[in-house]
Design an enzyme around this catalytic site. Sequence first.
Site, mmCIF file in Angstrom:
data_model
loop_
_atom_site.group_PDB
_atom_site.id
_atom_site.type_symbol
_atom_site.label_atom_id
_atom_site.label_comp_id
_atom_site.label_asym_id
_atom_site.label_seq_id
_atom_site.Cartn_x
_atom_site.Cartn_y
_atom_site.Cartn_z
ATOM 1 N N HIS B 139 42.732 46.052 43.046
ATOM 2 C CA HIS B 139 43.217 45.765 41.692
ATOM 3 C C HIS B 139 42.214 44.849 40.972
ATOM 4 C CE1 HIS B 139 46.652 44.858 38.804
ATOM 5 N NE2 HIS B 139 45.845 43.832 38.567
ATOM 6 N N GLU B 140 41.716 43.841 41.681
ATOM 7 C CA GLU B 140 40.767 42.905 41.046
ATOM 8 C C GLU B 140 39.426 43.585 40.781
ATOM 9 O OE1 GLU B 140 42.321 40.532 39.963
ATOM 10 O OE2 GLU B 140 44.017 40.537 41.338
ATOM 11 N N HIS B 143 39.533 45.430 37.641
ATOM 12 C CA HIS B 143 39.341 44.589 36.448
ATOM 13 C C HIS B 143 37.852 44.429 36.132
ATOM 14 C CE1 HIS B 143 43.262 43.307 35.123
ATOM 15 N NE2 HIS B 143 43.627 42.890 36.317
#
Lengths: 175, 166
Positions: B139-140, B143
């Site tokens: 998920h990071e 980003h």
Amino acid sequence: MAHYAVMAIGADRPGILAAVTGALYGAGANLEDVSSTILRGHFASMLVVEAPEGLAREGLEAALREAVASLDVSVMVREAEAAGPPSQATHTLVAYAPDRPGIVARLSGLLAGKGVNVTDVSCRMVSEDRPVYTLVAELDVPAGVDPDALGADLRALGGELGVDLTFGPVEVETL
Amino acid sequence: MAVRPVVRYPDSVLKRPAARAGRVDDALRRLARDLVDTMRAGPATVGLAAPQVGEGVRAFCLDVSGHPRAGASHGLVVLFDPEVVESGDQEVLREGCLSVPDLTANVHRAGWIVLQGLAPDGGRSVYRMEGFEARAAQHEVDHLDGLLILDRIRSAADLFPRKTYR
């Protein structure tokens, strides 16, 4: 600002959503939430729109009827309260069984009796030769209702109805 | 200690691929400390990427230890220029994101990854992560590539509204 709820349903074909939203755009209405799907060959659309000052319900309904006249679509417009925040789904209910009358009515009746709000539900009848009925619902179980006891009640009713059923919390992880 | 505001979509920094860090200097180490402080100060979250505090650089922190979903984990991880070099097994989980607070989405991600990057001391770090920690790291990394949970939706049934965090 006035809000209207718009409902449109007709035999599915390409262009229904374009005709409905085109008429809404032409009338200066702003789409907020929209949900549309095909129900056994019928395209069903529900829209909540914010209307510009001076756009009357009757005028909007007439414009929509004209827009879908060639598509054999029924349209209805009703006044709606300004939209509040979405209801929070806390649990999911999945139920399935050989098709028979009353499954949804009995399950939703139990939920209503306990003050549990159904925030989303989709039911389908599948397999024409041996019809199976499926229900997938999202529920907002209020703080005063014990989810474990509710699950036990649902399973008991499922047993009585011959419905296979799972009930559990919505799990969301914020990353 | 500096807790920074978390930026939300449609802030454009969230949709731009972040720039490589290259080498880790004091300014980047300060940014990393701010990320950790902000992650720890916010509502329940297990990771934060630099674009979420408005910095378009490839850096993130995460810490899933203590989270009920976490099995074995590496505790606090701070990484610059992270790259997923191996991955396998697909899993689905409903994810929320501080930068898209009104929606949640079912997201498919690898069940395990090998992640490498630069540690705050400038040395190369390699982690093998599984389960929830692997998910949080992916998920990071998304980003840093300008990708949000909305970019991971595969069907109309994968997106959900929500009122707020809890």
